[in-house]
Design an enzyme around this catalytic site. Structure first.
Site, PDB file in Angstrom:
ATOM      1  N   LYS A 192      -0.538   4.734   4.742  1.00 16.36           N
ATOM      2  CA  LYS A 192      -1.304   3.968   5.430  1.00 16.36           C
ATOM      3  C   LYS A 192      -0.688   3.535   6.892  1.00 16.36           C
ATOM      4  CE  LYS A 192      -3.793  -0.666   4.938  1.00 16.36           C
ATOM      5  NZ  LYS A 192      -4.947  -0.045   5.268  1.00 16.36           N
ATOM      6  N   HIS A 236       0.815  -1.211  -0.102  1.00 13.09           N
ATOM      7  CA  HIS A 236      -0.056   0.047  -0.095  1.00 13.09           C
ATOM      8  C   HIS A 236       0.801   1.285  -0.122  1.00 13.09           C
ATOM      9  CE1 HIS A 236      -3.249  -2.656   1.297  1.00 13.09           C
ATOM     10  NE2 HIS A 236      -4.311  -1.864   0.956  1.00 13.09           N
TER      11      HIS A 236
END
Length: 269
Positions: free
Chosen positions: A159, A155
């Site tokens: 995040k 990600h």
């Protein structure tokens, strides 16, 4: 027409949720919230997502708009999601939860709330990811007893939780299909002299870099062959569209705890 309130409407995901709700012919954005200290409180939510004026203005407290929505969509953080869940309990509203990173105790609060109001909770609202969950169950039943199983997820740098809720959902699908609890077989980090891999463990590896929207791979590795089931997201709108689809579906449902498997009818496959 389902009236939708977007929690955290000024954030990256929030803006996509506003846009997805606006573009869905069965939904309408009628409220949006943001943190009290946000400089965007009072701004038209339509302008936030580049869709023009909706005459719906960002509030710092959804309680002020409680008569103007049917369903809350919340992809924020555990503390604020639980506050909005309590609001929904008090006023008989439905809620879509896309927030991840809940503790076991917080999950129990959500389960209790679902006895009073309709709740959809999923680690990922993409149709493709939820199909992957189903494929993983089937793969685990065929290959799980003799393959090494590893899950790799990547990600963007912003995040804040790891591994992702989707990666955990993949692990839960695999472990459940094999008659195990994920907490009994998961290995979330390896470093130093770890010893040989045990037969039943499901390993997780996490990458955080750049602007990766979301990539997940489950690996079933044997001697001489390896099966990989991968999902790659390139646009957050895929998650937003799925969440709005869930909100429309949930509006007519009684109190209960639902997942995207229910929304998409995947149990019938």
């Amino acid at each position: 027409m389902v009236r939708i309130a977007i929690a955290g409407a000024a954030g990256r995901m929030g803006r996509n949720l506003v846009k997805a709700s606006h573009l869905n012919p069965e939904a309408s954005v009628t409220a949006g919230s943001e943190r009290p200290e946000s400089s965007l409180v009072g701004v038209d939510v339509g302008e936030l997502c580049g869709e023009g004026k909706f005459d719906v203005f960002l509030t710092d407290d959804l309680t002020k708009e409680v008569d103007n929505f049917d369903v809350v969509i919340d992809f924020t953080a555990p503390v604020s999601t639980l506050a909005n869940l309590e609001l929904c309990k008090q006023h008989g509203k439905s809620i879509i939860i896309g927030t991840t990173g809940f503790s076991e105790e917080e999950r129990e609060l959500i389960d209790e709330a679902a006895k009073q109001v309709p709740v959809v909770m999923a680690p990922n609202y993409s149709v493709g990811v939820n199909l992957v969950f189903k494929l993983l169950e089937k793969a685990a039943k065929v290959m799980g007893d003799y393959c090494d199983i590893e899950i790799v997820e990547a990600h963007h740098r912003h995040k804040v939780d790891a591994p992702s809720g989707t990666a955990i959902g993949m692990g839960e699908a695999i472990a459940g299909a094999m008659g195990n609890k994920l907490s009994d077989v998961a290995v979330y980090a390896r470093e130093g002299i770890t010893g040989e891999r045990t037969k039943d463990e499901i390993g997780f590896a996490t990458i955080r870099a750049g602007d990766i929207v979301g990539e997940h791979t489950a690996m079933f590795a044997d001697i001489g062959e390896r099966v990989e089931i991968t999902h790659k997201a390139t646009d957050r709108m895929t998650f937003a569209n799925g969440a709005v689809k869930a909100a429309v579906w949930l509006h007519s449902k009684p109190a209960g705890f639902y997942t995207m498997t229910d929304v998409l009818g995947l149990n019938e496959l």
